[in-house]
Design a protein around this motif. Structure first.
Motif, PDB file in Angstrom:
ATOM      1  N   PRO A  47      25.858  61.391  50.755  1.00 23.85           N
ATOM      2  CA  PRO A  47      26.590  60.355  50.305  1.00 23.85           C
ATOM      3  C   PRO A  47      26.917  59.055  51.392  1.00 23.85           C
ATOM      4  CG  PRO A  47      27.482  62.178  49.436  1.00 23.85           C
ATOM      5  CD  PRO A  47      26.442  62.717  50.233  1.00 23.85           C
ATOM      6  N   VAL A  48      27.454  59.533  52.413  1.00 25.60           N
ATOM      7  CA  VAL A  48      27.491  58.622  53.517  1.00 25.60           C
ATOM      8  C   VAL A  48      26.126  57.721  53.850  1.00 25.60           C
ATOM      9  CG1 VAL A  48      28.149  58.220  55.998  1.00 25.60           C
ATOM     10  CG2 VAL A  48      29.474  59.849  54.598  1.00 25.60           C
ATOM     11  N   LEU A  89      37.558  50.430  55.696  1.00 21.74           N
ATOM     12  CA  LEU A  89      37.545  51.567  56.660  1.00 21.74           C
ATOM     13  C   LEU A  89      38.277  52.908  56.268  1.00 21.74           C
ATOM     14  CD1 LEU A  89      36.553  52.885  59.299  1.00 21.74           C
ATOM     15  CD2 LEU A  89      38.841  51.728  60.324  1.00 21.74           C
ATOM     16  N   PRO A  90      39.335  52.721  55.740  1.00 23.58           N
ATOM     17  CA  PRO A  90      40.048  53.882  54.968  1.00 23.58           C
ATOM     18  C   PRO A  90      39.256  54.735  53.879  1.00 23.58           C
ATOM     19  CG  PRO A  90      41.528  52.140  55.340  1.00 23.58           C
ATOM     20  CD  PRO A  90      40.261  51.674  55.460  1.00 23.58           C
ATOM     21  N   GLY A  91      38.417  53.786  53.149  1.00 33.51           N
ATOM     22  CA  GLY A  91      37.694  54.370  52.061  1.00 33.51           C
ATOM     23  C   GLY A  91      36.307  55.034  52.597  1.00 33.51           C
ATOM     24  N   LEU A  92      36.135  54.615  53.540  1.00 29.34           N
ATOM     25  CA  LEU A  92      34.704  55.255  54.239  1.00 29.34           C
ATOM     26  C   LEU A  92      35.180  56.574  54.911  1.00 29.34           C
ATOM     27  CD1 LEU A  92      31.844  55.365  54.786  1.00 29.34           C
ATOM     28  CD2 LEU A  92      32.087  53.950  56.856  1.00 29.34           C
ATOM     29  N   GLY A 145      33.972  51.370  50.788  1.00 27.76           N
ATOM     30  CA  GLY A 145      33.965  52.255  51.997  1.00 27.76           C
ATOM     31  C   GLY A 145      33.591  53.679  51.325  1.00 27.76           C
ATOM     32  N   PHE A 146      34.365  54.215  50.064  1.00 25.00           N
ATOM     33  CA  PHE A 146      33.990  55.449  49.592  1.00 25.00           C
ATOM     34  C   PHE A 146      32.614  55.363  48.850  1.00 25.00           C
ATOM     35  CE2 PHE A 146      34.511  58.890  46.498  1.00 25.00           C
ATOM     36  CZ  PHE A 146      34.885  59.793  47.163  1.00 25.00           C
ATOM     37  N   ALA A 147      32.260  54.493  47.995  1.00 23.02           N
ATOM     38  CA  ALA A 147      31.106  54.507  47.381  1.00 23.02           C
ATOM     39  C   ALA A 147      30.060  53.515  47.518  1.00 23.02           C
ATOM     40  CB  ALA A 147      31.565  54.584  45.847  1.00 23.02           C
ATOM     41  N   GLY A 148      30.488  52.490  48.479  1.00 26.64           N
ATOM     42  CA  GLY A 148      29.438  51.548  48.769  1.00 26.64           C
ATOM     43  C   GLY A 148      29.270  50.793  47.498  1.00 26.64           C
ATOM     44  N   MET A 149      30.256  50.596  46.549  1.00 28.21           N
ATOM     45  CA  MET A 149      30.080  49.830  45.291  1.00 28.21           C
ATOM     46  C   MET A 149      31.653  48.837  45.047  1.00 28.21           C
ATOM     47  SD  MET A 149      29.278  52.859  42.520  1.00 28.21           S
ATOM     48  CE  MET A 149      28.019  53.958  43.065  1.00 28.21           C
ATOM     49  N   ILE A 184      29.163  48.135  56.955  1.00 27.24           N
ATOM     50  CA  ILE A 184      28.656  48.696  58.184  1.00 27.24           C
ATOM     51  C   ILE A 184      29.303  48.866  59.454  1.00 27.24           C
ATOM     52  CG2 ILE A 184      26.525  48.007  59.632  1.00 27.24           C
ATOM     53  CD1 ILE A 184      25.420  46.778  57.017  1.00 27.24           C
ATOM     54  N   GLY A 185      30.166  47.865  59.641  1.00 22.17           N
ATOM     55  CA  GLY A 185      31.172  48.034  60.724  1.00 22.17           C
ATOM     56  C   GLY A 185      32.084  48.957  60.581  1.00 22.17           C
ATOM     57  N   SER A 186      32.454  49.445  59.655  1.00 22.96           N
ATOM     58  CA  SER A 186      33.253  50.713  59.366  1.00 22.96           C
ATOM     59  C   SER A 186      32.423  51.897  59.796  1.00 22.96           C
ATOM     60  CB  SER A 186      33.573  50.768  58.027  1.00 22.96           C
ATOM     61  OG  SER A 186      34.781  49.650  57.738  1.00 22.96           O
ATOM     62  N   GLY A 187      31.307  51.994  59.255  1.00 28.78           N
ATOM     63  CA  GLY A 187      30.193  53.093  59.665  1.00 28.78           C
ATOM     64  C   GLY A 187      29.924  53.030  61.050  1.00 28.78           C
ATOM     65  N   VAL A 188      29.819  52.102  61.959  1.00 32.23           N
ATOM     66  CA  VAL A 188      29.677  52.073  63.141  1.00 32.23           C
ATOM     67  C   VAL A 188      30.961  52.423  63.848  1.00 32.23           C
ATOM     68  CG1 VAL A 188      29.602  50.654  65.574  1.00 32.23           C
ATOM     69  CG2 VAL A 188      28.213  50.422  63.398  1.00 32.23           C
ATOM     70  N   ALA A 189      31.906  52.030  63.628  1.00 35.17           N
ATOM     71  CA  ALA A 189      33.379  52.642  63.965  1.00 35.17           C
ATOM     72  C   ALA A 189      33.783  54.088  63.997  1.00 35.17           C
ATOM     73  CB  ALA A 189      34.697  51.747  63.339  1.00 35.17           C
TER      74      ALA A 189
END
Length: 247
Positions: A47-48, A89-92, A145-149, A184-189
């Motif tokens: 999912p991520v 960020l919290p969602g991811l 963040g959580f679903a990319g939606m 994307i920035g949250s994914g990097v973080a």
């Protein structure tokens, strides 16, 4: 090509085929790329990975359209984008902590909720108040963040009002573009963004460009009522297919 070695040919075929269909819906309706792409990709990837890959392609195609989007979008987009920046960020992080099977189920349910949004009656064109706009922005960030939606909260906010179709489409796509960049920035973080996901997103870009072009051409021949029905049916089918694969 070594970066793509982590993907099977089946995964690549699923990504390319779904990307073409999702982009056609995006060109026709102004939304639908993530709602269609993430649930299907999440069946082939984690999912991520599905969320971050979709964010890459959404950012790239939105960036190409940025001058037009800035010109045509409603000003309310900046309030929503600001709140997306705070809540993505919290969602991811929540997605990363959720077991993959449960995350896939929740993502499919989010996609199904977009179908319900299409059924809402059309409201007056006046912009909603700050509370509605704020809740829309916060929900958009969490779902980015959580679903990319980012679509399910944004679609009823714009499509559900009697405003020009082009204003609604450009407003939604501009939000989706910034939401993808923030995602994307949250994914990097969080240390979850990988180069191979960026490359897969870039590989999808030509297919998405073709699908978007075809969708825009079809848009000129479709009435408002027809495109609402068509998009709703496709969204429901995609979500139900993702749910069926889980059981």
């Amino acid at each position: 090509m070594e970066l793509l070695a982590g993907f099977t040919w089946l995964q690549l075929a699923v990504a390319l085929g779904t990307g073409l269909v999702a982009a056609f819906i995006r060109g026709l309706a102004g939304f639908g790329l993530a709602i269609l792409l993430v649930p299907v990709l999440a069946l082939a990837l984690s999912p991520v990975e599905a969320v971050l890959t979709t964010n890459v392609v959404a950012m790239l195609i939105g960036g190409l359209e940025l001058p037009r989007l800035l010109r045509e979008a409603e000003r309310s987009v900046w309030i929503i984008i600001g709140l997306v920046l705070l809540t993505t960020l919290p969602g991811l992080a929540l997605l990363a902590a959720t077991p993959p099977d449960l995350a896939r189920l929740l993502i499919a349910l989010v996609a199904l909720s977009a179908f319900a949004a299409i059924l809402f009656p059309v409201r007056e064109p006046e912009r909603p108040g700050m509370l509605t706009t704020g809740l829309t922005g916060a929900a958009t960030g969490i779902l980015t963040g959580f679903a990319g939606m980012p679509g399910p909260p944004v679609v009823p906010y714009y499509v559900g009002r009697a405003i020009p179709r082009q204003v609604a489409k450009s407003s939604m796509i501009l939000i989706f573009t910034f939401a993808a960049l923030i995602g994307i920035g949250s994914g990097v973080a969080l240390g979850r963004m990988e180069w191979r996901l960026a490359l897969l997103g870039a590989l999808l870009l030509p297919v998405v460009l073709i699908g978007t072009w075809l969708g825009r051409r079809a848009d000129g021949y479709v009435s408002d009522r027809a495109w609402r029905i068509f998009v709703g049916v496709v969204l429901a089918a995609a979500a139900l297919a993702a749910l069926a694969k889980l059981f």
